[in-house]
Design a protein around this motif. Structure first.
Motif, PDB file in Angstrom:
ATOM      1  N   ALA A  17       0.763  -1.259   0.018  1.00  0.00           N
ATOM      2  CA  ALA A  17      -0.022  -0.139  -0.094  1.00  0.00           C
ATOM      3  C   ALA A  17       0.816   1.333  -0.117  1.00  0.00           C
ATOM      4  O   ALA A  17       0.515   2.283  -0.843  1.00  0.00           O
ATOM      5  CB  ALA A  17      -0.982   0.090   1.252  1.00  0.00           C
TER       6      ALA A  17
ATOM      7  N   ARG B  74       0.837   4.020  -2.843  1.00  0.00           N
ATOM      8  CA  ARG B  74       0.604   5.495  -2.675  1.00  0.00           C
ATOM      9  C   ARG B  74       1.428   6.536  -3.189  1.00  0.00           C
ATOM     10  O   ARG B  74       1.203   7.537  -3.875  1.00  0.00           O
ATOM     11  CB  ARG B  74       0.561   5.835  -1.244  1.00  0.00           C
TER      12      ARG B  74
ATOM     13  N   LEU C  85      -6.315   1.895  -4.374  1.00  0.00           N
ATOM     14  CA  LEU C  85      -5.852   1.363  -3.510  1.00  0.00           C
ATOM     15  C   LEU C  85      -5.843  -0.005  -3.096  1.00  0.00           C
ATOM     16  O   LEU C  85      -5.206  -0.999  -2.460  1.00  0.00           O
ATOM     17  CB  LEU C  85      -5.606   2.316  -2.090  1.00  0.00           C
TER      18      LEU C  85
END
Length: 481
Positions: A442, A446, A454
């Motif tokens: 994750a 990002r 996501l």
């Protein structure tokens, strides 16, 4: 010389065209005709991607006819009415055509044949689309086959002497003054002022007989070598890509088989050739099933699924699947390839179909209808067969417990991520190990892929377990036939 109408439909070629050759053999001057009547194929009128391919294929056929002294007469309207009008305008004594096998087309063609014969005209249909007529192969009990392997084992025994015919060198011109629509008059392209969403297709495809032959030669020179393994790898041209050309009849399966059998293949390639012949057999099997089970395009073939608890589709999730925004890279890459090219790699088709029917647990018809509108090779028999195979509801379907894991499929068949990176450029900066399941990385996503979802729109593990429970509850765990 008396005239005969040759009614073209999805047999848009001059070589190995039985209807055209039958008219010539009868000593008649063929008048090539295409009648646009999509409503006669309801409820499965050609989808948008099929229409733009058809537009180019008809133009290519007309050019090929003109090079031989003839031309394609285009009409629009009720098929029987237009044929009767053309008979009156040309004095034609017979009408020849090649068979279609979808239920609506069979019913229409039977009405046309009866009406023409009632007028005292000759009316002949021929097989141009298949290696074996759908009714020609039966079990020992005289029943249609419902399992592919014994079907193909028996069907291929009939392929003893496949000799496709060459195209005529010259053709007589149709009667002078015979009216024809311009191709634009058929309304196959997106209307003026609307986005040309198909613009990207044509760097991948060349509709028409010449394009089909070029693709066949490229396959025989390239991808057939190692086909058995490479056909599963979506990052390369490892398949023939002949499916749209076969669907529109720009090449016949007889021509493909003849070229395969005519090659001097070394021993190490024979398994590749046989495997590809089996893929042609799967196409034949789809038509066999649709002919004998015409409800297949709408209903589950396996009766145990008549009351299966499909989930009510969430419009937002269905739209995410269609747009390639599910958050599952291999699924999204496939859906983006479909939108950009009108085609999707077969391995990825299975993964995207499994995700829709098993992880989301939406009825396979939602997927079949989307593919029908977006695939250039949309074929009612094979589209229905493929979706029912993936959903586990078909005659010879994947077992109910076969639920593809998109991350596992990506790691196995796209290990370097070339396919995913090509169609999901927003993930191009991720390292290979993060591409199959980016939600497991994750923080990295990002930073390096902020424009990609996501997390997946559905939890893969939980949805798999829910699907297994639902299938088991529907009785799918019982022994299959």
């Amino acid at each position: 010389m008396a005239h005969a109408l040759v009614w073209f439909r999805r047999d848009l070629r001059l070589a190995d065209n039985p209807a055209l050759l039958a008219a010539l053999d009868a000593g008649l001057a063929p008048v090539p005709v295409y009648i646009h009547a999509p409503e006669e194929e309801s409820p499965w009128e050609p989808g948008a991607a099929s229409r733009v391919w058809l537009d180019r294929s008809l133009r290519a056929l007309d050019a090929d006819l003109r090079a031989r002294g003839s031309r394609l007469i285009l009409r629009r309207g009720d098929s029987l009415a237009e044929l009767e009008r053309l008979v009156a305008e040309t004095g034609a004594v017979s009408v020849y055509w090649n068979r279609l096998y979808e239920p609506a087309c069979i019913a229409r063609d039977r009405r046309v044949e009866r009406a023409l014969r009632a007028l005292g005209l000759g009316a002949e249909s021929h097989n141009a689309a298949l290696l074996i007529e759908p009714w020609a192969v039966k079990t020992g009990q005289g029943e249609p086959y419902r399992v592919f392997t014994p079907f193909w084992r028996k069907a291929r025994q009939t392929l003893v002497d496949v000799r496709p015919a060459d195209a005529p060198v010259r053709l007589p011109a149709p009667p002078e003054g015979l009216a024809s629509l311009e191709a634009d008059g058929l309304g196959l392209r997106p209307p003026p002022g609307q986005p040309r969403w198909d613009r990207g297709f044509w760097s991948f495809w060349t509709p028409g007989e010449a394009g089909a032959q070029d693709l066949l030669e490229a396959f025989l020179d390239g991808a057939v070598h190692g086909y058995r393994e490479q056909r599963n790898l979506p990052d390369r041209v490892g398949t023939s890509r002949l499916s749209p050309h076969l669907h529109f009849g720009e090449i016949s399966p007889r021509q493909v088989v003849a070229r395969l059998r005519g090659g001097e293949w070394p021993a190490e390639l024979r398994q590749d050739v046989e495997h590809f012949l089996g893929e042609l057999g799967w196409r034949e099997f789809g038509h066999h099933l649709l002919f004998h089970f015409p409800h297949m395009a709408q209903e589950n073939l396996d009766p145990r699924f008549r009351r299966f608890a499909w989930a009510e589709p969430d419009p937002a999730l269905l739209a995410a699947w269609r747009r390639g925004r599910t958050g599952v890279p291999l699924v999204d890459a496939g859906m983006r390839e479909l939108w950009a090219t009108g085609w999707m790699h077969n391995r990825v088709r299975m993964v995207t179909a499994s995700f829709l029917t098993k992880n989301l647990r939406y009825h396979w018809r939602h997927g079949a209808e989307w593919f029908w509108n977006t695939l250039v090779d949309a074929d009612l028999a094979n589209n229905s067969q493929g979706w029912q195979w993936s959903a586990g509801t078909g005659a010879d379907a994947a077992p109910y417990f076969r639920i593809f894991s998109p991350p596992a499929q990506a790691r196995k068949f796209d290990p370097r991520g070339a396919y995913i990176r090509r169609w999901l450029p927003e993930l191009a900066g991720l390292p290979d190990e993060a591409l199959a399941a980016p939600w497991e990385h994750a923080e990295l996503c990002r930073r390096l892929a902020p424009d990609y979802p996501l997390r997946p729109i559905v939890d893969l593990k939980a949805s798999r377990e829910a699907a297994l429970a639902a299938y088991s509850g529907a009785g799918a765990a019982a022994s299959r036939r």
